[in-house]
Design a protein around this motif. Structure first.
Motif, PDB file in Angstrom:
ATOM      1  N   GLU A 489       0.862  -1.178   0.000  1.00  0.00           N
ATOM      2  CA  GLU A 489       0.000   0.000   0.000  1.00  0.00           C
ATOM      3  C   GLU A 489       0.894   1.221   0.000  1.00  0.00           C
ATOM      4  N   TYR A 490       0.385   2.294  -0.541  1.00  0.00           N
ATOM      5  CA  TYR A 490       1.213   3.486  -0.674  1.00  0.00           C
ATOM      6  C   TYR A 490       0.322   4.710  -0.592  1.00  0.00           C
ATOM      7  N   THR A 491       0.775   5.645   0.208  1.00  0.00           N
ATOM      8  CA  THR A 491       0.021   6.892   0.327  1.00  0.00           C
ATOM      9  C   THR A 491       0.882   8.030  -0.170  1.00  0.00           C
ATOM     10  N   HIS A 492       0.362   8.794  -1.080  1.00  0.00           N
ATOM     11  CA  HIS A 492       1.064   9.984  -1.525  1.00  0.00           C
ATOM     12  C   HIS A 492       0.399  11.178  -0.851  1.00  0.00           C
ATOM     13  N   LYS A 493       1.185  11.925  -0.100  1.00  0.00           N
ATOM     14  CA  LYS A 493       0.593  12.962   0.713  1.00  0.00           C
ATOM     15  C   LYS A 493       1.563  14.126   0.758  1.00  0.00           C
ATOM     16  N   GLY A 498      -1.265  26.212  -0.567  1.00  0.00           N
ATOM     17  CA  GLY A 498      -2.720  26.157  -0.655  1.00  0.00           C
ATOM     18  C   GLY A 498      -3.227  24.759  -0.362  1.00  0.00           C
ATOM     19  N   HIS A 499      -3.926  24.149  -1.344  1.00  0.00           N
ATOM     20  CA  HIS A 499      -4.399  22.801  -1.017  1.00  0.00           C
ATOM     21  C   HIS A 499      -3.357  21.752  -1.388  1.00  0.00           C
ATOM     22  N   GLY A 500      -3.403  20.644  -0.671  1.00  0.00           N
ATOM     23  CA  GLY A 500      -2.345  19.638  -0.778  1.00  0.00           C
ATOM     24  C   GLY A 500      -2.630  18.560  -1.802  1.00  0.00           C
ATOM     25  N   GLN A 501      -1.826  17.496  -1.737  1.00  0.00           N
ATOM     26  CA  GLN A 501      -2.026  16.355  -2.636  1.00  0.00           C
ATOM     27  C   GLN A 501      -2.241  15.136  -1.775  1.00  0.00           C
ATOM     28  N   TYR A 502      -3.249  14.354  -2.125  1.00  0.00           N
ATOM     29  CA  TYR A 502      -3.508  13.140  -1.351  1.00  0.00           C
ATOM     30  C   TYR A 502      -4.047  12.022  -2.236  1.00  0.00           C
ATOM     31  N   ALA A 503      -3.455  10.853  -2.061  1.00  0.00           N
ATOM     32  CA  ALA A 503      -3.992   9.652  -2.706  1.00  0.00           C
ATOM     33  C   ALA A 503      -3.423   8.441  -2.008  1.00  0.00           C
ATOM     34  N   ARG A 504      -4.261   7.432  -1.863  1.00  0.00           N
ATOM     35  CA  ARG A 504      -3.773   6.191  -1.245  1.00  0.00           C
ATOM     36  C   ARG A 504      -4.301   5.030  -2.070  1.00  0.00           C
ATOM     37  N   VAL A 505      -3.391   4.089  -2.353  1.00  0.00           N
ATOM     38  CA  VAL A 505      -3.822   2.889  -3.097  1.00  0.00           C
ATOM     39  C   VAL A 505      -3.256   1.645  -2.443  1.00  0.00           C
ATOM     40  N   LYS A 566      -8.020   5.320  -1.066  1.00  0.00           N
ATOM     41  CA  LYS A 566      -8.720   6.356  -0.337  1.00  0.00           C
ATOM     42  C   LYS A 566      -8.479   7.684  -1.034  1.00  0.00           C
ATOM     43  N   GLU A 567      -9.520   8.518  -1.090  1.00  0.00           N
ATOM     44  CA  GLU A 567      -9.305   9.832  -1.688  1.00  0.00           C
ATOM     45  C   GLU A 567      -9.769  10.924  -0.735  1.00  0.00           C
ATOM     46  N   HIS A 568      -9.331  12.139  -1.030  1.00  0.00           N
ATOM     47  CA  HIS A 568      -9.665  13.292  -0.205  1.00  0.00           C
ATOM     48  C   HIS A 568     -10.547  14.193  -1.055  1.00  0.00           C
ATOM     49  N   PRO A 569     -11.634  14.739  -0.456  1.00  0.00           N
ATOM     50  CA  PRO A 569     -12.574  15.513  -1.277  1.00  0.00           C
ATOM     51  C   PRO A 569     -11.919  16.689  -2.003  1.00  0.00           C
ATOM     52  N   VAL A 570     -10.879  17.289  -1.463  1.00  0.00           N
ATOM     53  CA  VAL A 570     -10.257  18.470  -2.089  1.00  0.00           C
ATOM     54  C   VAL A 570      -8.886  18.156  -2.671  1.00  0.00           C
ATOM     55  N   GLU A 574      -5.695  13.481 -10.324  1.00  0.00           N
ATOM     56  CA  GLU A 574      -5.166  12.394 -11.158  1.00  0.00           C
ATOM     57  C   GLU A 574      -3.674  12.255 -10.908  1.00  0.00           C
ATOM     58  N   MET A 575      -2.979  13.404 -10.821  1.00  0.00           N
ATOM     59  CA  MET A 575      -1.533  13.403 -10.587  1.00  0.00           C
ATOM     60  C   MET A 575      -1.190  12.708  -9.283  1.00  0.00           C
ATOM     61  N   ALA A 576      -1.952  13.020  -8.200  1.00  0.00           N
ATOM     62  CA  ALA A 576      -1.663  12.418  -6.907  1.00  0.00           C
ATOM     63  C   ALA A 576      -1.826  10.904  -6.983  1.00  0.00           C
ATOM     64  N   PHE A 577      -2.858  10.431  -7.707  1.00  0.00           N
ATOM     65  CA  PHE A 577      -3.068   8.983  -7.825  1.00  0.00           C
ATOM     66  C   PHE A 577      -1.994   8.324  -8.684  1.00  0.00           C
ATOM     67  N   LYS A 578      -1.522   9.083  -9.678  1.00  0.00           N
ATOM     68  CA  LYS A 578      -0.452   8.534 -10.504  1.00  0.00           C
ATOM     69  C   LYS A 578       0.792   8.285  -9.650  1.00  0.00           C
ATOM     70  N   LEU A 579       1.122   9.267  -8.813  1.00  0.00           N
ATOM     71  CA  LEU A 579       2.321   9.137  -7.979  1.00  0.00           C
ATOM     72  C   LEU A 579       2.161   8.027  -6.941  1.00  0.00           C
ATOM     73  N   ALA A 580       0.971   7.948  -6.376  1.00  0.00           N
ATOM     74  CA  ALA A 580       0.719   6.891  -5.392  1.00  0.00           C
ATOM     75  C   ALA A 580       0.814   5.529  -6.052  1.00  0.00           C
ATOM     76  N   SER A 581       0.260   5.436  -7.242  1.00  0.00           N
ATOM     77  CA  SER A 581       0.226   4.174  -7.963  1.00  0.00           C
ATOM     78  C   SER A 581       1.646   3.725  -8.314  1.00  0.00           C
ATOM     79  N   ARG A 582       2.478   4.683  -8.765  1.00  0.00           N
ATOM     80  CA  ARG A 582       3.861   4.372  -9.112  1.00  0.00           C
ATOM     81  C   ARG A 582       4.597   3.811  -7.893  1.00  0.00           C
TER      82      ARG A 582
END
Ligand code: GDP
Ligand code: MG
Length: 698
Positions: A489-493, A498-505, A566-570, A574-582
């Protein structure tokens, strides 16, 4: 002057290097009245070896079209190179000609390239004559050379001419069919003239005549019966019988002489004029009909025109020259034809024949003739030109695949494009030379028959365009894969301003069967990750797969499934998920027993029995697995094996030196197989070194 099909003869002159082909042709053209003075190889002015590279190295590199006219017969001669690196040029000449004149050096007998070419002619059932050459030199022996032909080819050469003395003592030759002697001219620049046969050769003549009658009887059952009944044949029967037997490749007429001293050219020309196969005897050609089905055609002047492009020459002055063999109808200027390959319409402009580099305009090219179409930009070697409504297309030349691979780049990076352009041009002129960009190893790789051919092409580029090329052994396109199931599992955070980047796969990875490539499965339950992010996730996997796990080679044959996320409403994108996925892919595959894969090739080696042992043990030392041995006839064995590509990078050179050039091979990609241990470590080390060097360069 125009010629009917049966007034044309097409002769391919072939044989081992330095048997005197180019020199003999020069004197045939001289004796036949096509040139005023024969030149020598040393002068660099022969009709056939006109290329700058040919003059510099004093060898033939390309096949050359020449011709002469004897009475009302046009003889086209194609001179061919003797080195195996240029065998493609010999093959096109064999395809275009109805017979071959094979030269055998009177001092050494049959040599290796000649054996290979003879085999090629056998496969084509092509009629052939042999000329025992260099008869003027020490240790020359006509008899021994013919004995060698008999022994090596199981063929039956019958002397059409016999020598009056051999070596420096040679006084000339006797034309057995016509009962004339040709005394050696005072120099090679003088023509031969017929004279009476000296009395002391009467017995030799008588014996040769008997042999000729026997051979002529092979021409038909009728003649054979007659010969067996009467014990002899008339002059006319000998001529017609020999002509038929030759056209059926049942006898091999043999000649003696010396090109350089102009001995034996007159009788040879006379024989070719009167008896060599005409294009009408050309065996049927395999073609594909209009609907793509196999069919065949024969040379036929009465049909609409069709011709095959046998050779392309891009000339500095004349532009694009497309050499054609006309099979049906007649090519004339202004004729509308199509290039059957792509339907491109061409209106023929002027047509030519050639005398070496000199091209000569002709009013037409009839069925059976060989000539040149100029300025037809769409034409490439192997194309069919046709004026038919439902045109067929000729089968392409059966050329060996170039197996000697070299990676290449311009010494000066700015000249890379120009170098590539010139390489592609060379590849158009010579189909046994190929250029490919390997996108996996990021290299331009050229392929040829051997070092000589490749060096000559690069020399030419250097001389003409002043571009220096650097060559290397090509890199191997290794790959990577995993060997067991795993997951991560990997979380990109990231919190930036301003607003951040979040993605977890959460990923599962598992190995797939070899050759499957890539699979992705969405095993998400519910709506933990929005559909819209799936493309980003797949992109991340692709990127990770391209970058490799252990040595930076592309990863293949892996199935990746996303099982949770897991995703964050704000903050999700797509970029955050790409990085998490990688990241998830990299982590998961690291724990899935990653391994290197190397390309394994199917290798077929054709080797003479006497070298079989050496070749087999060499293959084992190359980690080869031998799967079979098949006798091919003529003492040649085919050895089938699978060998890692990394072990074959210099095989063309090594096999040649191991077998003195007698063996050949074909190689084709088979599959990828895992490597481990020391071999894998070395690959990883080399890859790291390479990437460091590359990074420094940038
Ligand atoms: N003495 C002698 N030398 C010859 C003869 N034919 C060719 N040569 C020489 O042999 C070398 C190779 O000849 P060449 O025609 O290029 O042979 P190719 O490679 O078969 O075309 C040249 O130096 C020629 O001058 C010949 O009949 N007699
Ligand atoms: Mg030559």
């Amino acid at each position: 002057m125009s010629f009917a099909t049966d007034q044309i003869r097409n002769i391919a002159i072939a044989g081992h290097g330095s048997t005197g082909k180019t020199t003999l042709l020069e004197h045939l053209l001289f004796q036949g009245g096509a040139i005023a003075k024969p030149e020598t190889i040393e002068s660099g002015k022969t009709v056939s070896d006109f290329g700058e590279d040919e003059i510099a190295r004093k060898i033939s590199v390309r096949s050359t079209l020449t011709h002469c006219t004897i009475r009302d017969t046009k003889i086209n001669f194609i001179d061919t190179p003797g080195s195996s690196d240029f065998v493609g040029e010999v093959i096109l000449a064999f395809r275009a000609c109805e017979s071959a004149l094979v030269l055998i050096d009177a001092r050494s007998g049959v040599q290796i390239e000649t054996i290979k070419l003879w085999r090629n002619l056998d496969a084509r059932a092509k009629p052939r004559m042999v000329f025992v050459s260099r008869l003027d030199e020490d240790r020359a022996s006509f008899g021994a050379a013919l004995e060698d032909v008999r022994a090596k080819f199981k063929a039956n050469p019958v002397p059409v001419t016999i020598p009056m003395g051999e070596g420096p003592a040679c006084e000339g030759i006797i034309d057995v069919i016509n009962g004339k002697a040709y005394v050696k001219p005072s120099s090679g620049e003088q023509k031969e003239v017929a004279s009476e046969i000296p009395a002391r050769y009467k017995d030799a003549l008588e014996e040769a005549r008997i042999q000729l009658s026997e051979a002529a009887a092979e021409g038909s059952d009728e003649l054979m019966e007659k010969y067996l009944e009467n014990g002899q044949l008339s002059q006319e029967e000998i001529v017609s019988g020999l002509r038929d037997a030759l056209a059926q490749a049942k006898v091999v007429p043999a000649f003696a002489g010396s090109g350089l001293k102009n001995i034996g050219t007159a009788a040879l020309l006379e024989f070719i004029t009167a008896m060599a196969p005409t294009p009408l005897t050309h065996s049927v050609e395999e073609v594909k009909d209009f609907d793509g089905n196999p069919a065949s055609v024969s040379v036929d002047a009465s049909k609409p025109a069709s011709a095959m492009v046998i050779k392309t020459q891009i000339d500095q002055f004349s532009g694009r020259l497309s050499f054609v063999k006309v099979f049906t109808g007649s090519l004339v200027p202004e004729l509308d034809v199509i290039n059957v390959r792509d339907g491109h319409k061409e209106r023929l402009s002027k047509l030519y024949t050639a005398q070496g580099k000199k091209i000569e305009e002709v009013p037409s090219l009839p069925a059976g003739d060989i000539g040149i179409i100029t300025k037809a930009v769409s034409l490439k070697t192997n194309d069919t030109v046709s004026a038919m409504d439902r045109p067929f297309s000729f089968a392409p030349l059966r050329l060996p695949t170039p197996v000697h691979l070299v990676a290449i780049s311009a010494a000066n990076k700015k000249e890379e494009d120009k170098l590539n352009e010139l390489l592609y041009k060379a590849a158009e002129e010579d189909l046994t030379f190929q250029v490919n960009f390997n996108s996996e190893t990021k290299e331009t790789v050229i392929a040829g028959m051997g070092e000589l051919q490749i060096n000559m092409i690069l020399d030419k580029i250097k001389n003409l365009a002043k571009i220096v090329a650097e060559t290397r052994i090509p890199r191997v396109a290794y790959r990577e894969t995993i060997t067991k199931k795993s997951g991560a599992e990997y979380t990109h955070k990231k919190q930036t301003g301003g607003h951040g980047q979040y993605a977890r796969v959460v990923f599962e990875v598992e190995p797939l069967p070899r050759g499957t490539g890539y699979q992705f499965e969405n095993k998400l339950f519910g709506q933990s990750v929005s559909r819209g992010f799936i493309p980003g996730i797949e992109k991340g996997i692709h990127q990770a797969m391209e970058n490799g796990i252990v040595a930076g080679y592309p990863v293949v044959d892996v199935k990746t499934a996303i099982t949770d996320g897991k995703e964050h409403p704000v903050d999700s994108s797509e970029m955050a998920f790409k990085l998490a996925s990688r990241g998830a892919f990299r982590e998961a595959s690291k724990t899935a027993n990653p391994t290197l894969l190397e390309p394994i090739m199917d290798l077929k080696v054709f080797v003479e029995e006497k070298n079989l042992g050496d070749v087999m043990s060499d293959l084992s030392s190359r980690r080869g697995r031998i799967s079979g041995q098949n006798p091919m006839g003529g003492g040649i064995i085919e050895v089938d094996s699978q060998v890692p590509q990394a072990e074959l990078l210099r095989y063309a050179i090594d096999l040649r030196s191991m077998t003195s050039g007698t063996a050949s091979f074909e190689v084709e990609f088979s599959h990828y197989a895992p490597i481990s241990g020391k071999i894998a470590e070395d690959v990883i080390k080399a890859a790291q070194a390479f990437r460091t060097a590359e990074a420094e360069e940038e």
